[in-house]
Design a protein around this motif. Structure first.
Motif, PDB file in Angstrom:
ATOM      1  N   THR A  17       0.788  -1.007  -0.041  1.00  0.00           N
ATOM      2  CA  THR A  17       0.056  -0.041   0.029  1.00  0.00           C
ATOM      3  C   THR A  17       1.046   1.258  -0.154  1.00  0.00           C
ATOM      4  O   THR A  17       1.759   1.333   0.978  1.00  0.00           O
ATOM      5  CB  THR A  17      -0.857  -0.276   1.315  1.00  0.00           C
ATOM      6  OG1 THR A  17      -1.496  -1.284   1.308  1.00  0.00           O
ATOM      7  CG2 THR A  17      -1.735   1.277   0.989  1.00  0.00           C
ATOM      8  N   LEU A  39      -7.431   5.382 -13.253  1.00  0.00           N
ATOM      9  CA  LEU A  39      -6.868   3.882 -13.427  1.00  0.00           C
ATOM     10  C   LEU A  39      -7.169   3.654 -14.767  1.00  0.00           C
ATOM     11  O   LEU A  39      -8.383   3.628 -15.461  1.00  0.00           O
ATOM     12  CB  LEU A  39      -7.857   3.192 -12.434  1.00  0.00           C
ATOM     13  CG  LEU A  39      -7.505   3.335 -10.858  1.00  0.00           C
ATOM     14  CD1 LEU A  39      -7.860   4.507 -10.287  1.00  0.00           C
ATOM     15  CD2 LEU A  39      -8.127   1.979 -10.227  1.00  0.00           C
ATOM     16  N   LYS A  64      -9.887   0.570  -3.512  1.00  0.00           N
ATOM     17  CA  LYS A  64      -8.393   0.307  -3.324  1.00  0.00           C
ATOM     18  C   LYS A  64      -7.596   1.386  -3.756  1.00  0.00           C
ATOM     19  O   LYS A  64      -6.426   1.502  -3.542  1.00  0.00           O
ATOM     20  CB  LYS A  64      -8.139  -0.978  -4.191  1.00  0.00           C
ATOM     21  CG  LYS A  64      -8.608  -2.363  -4.224  1.00  0.00           C
ATOM     22  CD  LYS A  64      -8.672  -2.670  -2.631  1.00  0.00           C
ATOM     23  CE  LYS A  64      -9.233  -3.880  -2.305  1.00  0.00           C
ATOM     24  NZ  LYS A  64      -9.185  -4.071  -0.860  1.00  0.00           N
ATOM     25  N   VAL A  65      -8.062   2.521  -4.191  1.00  0.00           N
ATOM     26  CA  VAL A  65      -7.576   3.599  -4.646  1.00  0.00           C
ATOM     27  C   VAL A  65      -8.481   4.946  -3.921  1.00  0.00           C
ATOM     28  O   VAL A  65      -9.620   4.988  -4.243  1.00  0.00           O
ATOM     29  CB  VAL A  65      -7.391   4.241  -6.103  1.00  0.00           C
ATOM     30  CG1 VAL A  65      -6.704   5.359  -6.169  1.00  0.00           C
ATOM     31  CG2 VAL A  65      -6.611   2.951  -6.502  1.00  0.00           C
ATOM     32  N   THR A  83      -3.010   4.013  -2.618  1.00  0.00           N
ATOM     33  CA  THR A  83      -3.349   3.086  -3.509  1.00  0.00           C
ATOM     34  C   THR A  83      -3.126   1.703  -2.621  1.00  0.00           C
ATOM     35  O   THR A  83      -1.719   1.599  -1.992  1.00  0.00           O
ATOM     36  CB  THR A  83      -2.593   3.000  -4.563  1.00  0.00           C
ATOM     37  OG1 THR A  83      -3.141   4.314  -5.121  1.00  0.00           O
ATOM     38  CG2 THR A  83      -3.086   1.896  -5.543  1.00  0.00           C
ATOM     39  N   VAL A  88      -5.587  -3.755  -6.065  1.00  0.00           N
ATOM     40  CA  VAL A  88      -5.990  -3.277  -7.476  1.00  0.00           C
ATOM     41  C   VAL A  88      -6.535  -4.436  -8.310  1.00  0.00           C
ATOM     42  O   VAL A  88      -5.890  -5.422  -8.518  1.00  0.00           O
ATOM     43  CB  VAL A  88      -4.905  -2.529  -7.934  1.00  0.00           C
ATOM     44  CG1 VAL A  88      -5.257  -1.883  -9.374  1.00  0.00           C
ATOM     45  CG2 VAL A  88      -4.615  -1.272  -7.108  1.00  0.00           C
ATOM     46  N   ILE A  95      -1.911   3.344 -13.087  1.00  0.00           N
ATOM     47  CA  ILE A  95      -2.508   4.287 -12.327  1.00  0.00           C
ATOM     48  C   ILE A  95      -1.686   5.749 -12.487  1.00  0.00           C
ATOM     49  O   ILE A  95      -0.497   5.841 -11.962  1.00  0.00           O
ATOM     50  CB  ILE A  95      -2.750   4.079 -10.743  1.00  0.00           C
ATOM     51  CG1 ILE A  95      -3.365   2.825 -10.753  1.00  0.00           C
ATOM     52  CG2 ILE A  95      -3.399   5.102 -10.034  1.00  0.00           C
ATOM     53  CD1 ILE A  95      -3.426   2.394  -9.340  1.00  0.00           C
TER      54      ILE A  95
END
Length: 255
Positions: A17, A39, A64-65, A83, A88, A95
């Protein structure tokens, strides 16, 4: 170890992360900088408008973002995107990490830097940083860097690519639908107050003595009929039904 990156260089990421922090030097006339993320799929475009994460859409549907928002630290103001690389979706191959300044060119944003941190480690040194230099100074949006897949892992590449037509132009290039009618409301036109008028004072005679109000002339005991000056005329008294004029006689004739 912190990697000081040059434009076009890349570094592998072991963290699962990461926190991408935009930081700049404040000052008079320096605008706020907004962080956002796009993304992209294997074709280099978003799958839908939901693949655009920014202050008005702060969390991707996958969770996730997400946009963490602005902070003010000792080194200067920041705006942050975080992120979860491990989570992802596999359809996302890269990204983009973007900086934008609404209608203000980046020539007026000194000390712009993107820093990458391992979000799982508190108070850690940055994994990498990149000092973003605009190419022309007239850009109003910059792709500072990108997170991209390499085999089973992720890497970060320093980019510094600019757009002179702002976040709208950048997002459109990557497949975001921009509603042209969805502009900011025009500011209301101000209606200035009329110039202040001095209060009306009655005319003053010499030596500063106030002028007395005009008095009605006497009319032999009969009330004066008033007209003008804003006074209403008096209401006449009802006549006495027994009233009679005296007879006209010789007393009115001089001998």
């Amino acid at each position: 170890m912190t990697h000081a990156m040059l434009k076009g260089s890349n570094v592998p990421l072991d963290a699962t992360t990461v926190r991408a922090v935009l930081r700049w030097t404040p000052g008079q006339g320096v605008p706020d900088v907004d962080a956002s993320a796009l993304l992209l799929g294997a074709d280099g475009r978003v799958r839908s408008d939901e693949d655009f994460v920014f202050y008005n859409q702060p969390r991707h549907p996958s969770g996730k973002v997400w946009w963490l928002g602005k902070k003010r630290v000792a080194e200067g103001p920041t705006d942050t995107i975080q992120t979860d690389l491990a989570g992802v979706e596999p359809e996302v191959s890269q990204i983009l990490l973007v900086a934008s300044a609404e209608d203000v060119v980046f020539d007026r944003v000194p000390g712009l830097r993107i820093l990458l941190y391992d979000a799982s480690v508190a108070d850690a040194e940055p994994l990498a940083y990149f000092d973003v230099e605009p190419q022309t100074g007239q850009e109003t949006a910059l792709i500072c860097g990108e997170l991209y897949r390499r085999g089973d892992g992720w890497k970060f590449r320093a980019l510094g690519e600019g757009y002179s037509n702002g976040l709208k132009g950048l997002a459109t290039d990557y497949g975001i639908t921009v509603d042209e009618s969805d502009g900011a409301a025009a500011p209301e036109t101000s209606h200035p107050l009329p110039p202040e008028q001095p209060p009306a004072f009655p005319a003053q005679p010499a030596y500063g003595y106030p002028q007395p109000a005009p008095q009605p002339a006497p009319t032999y005991g009969y009330p004066q009929q008033q007209s003008g000056y804003g006074y209403p005329p008096p209401v006449p008294a009802p006549l006495d039904p027994d009233f009679r004029l005296p007879p006209q006689g010789p007393q009115f004739i001089r001998s």
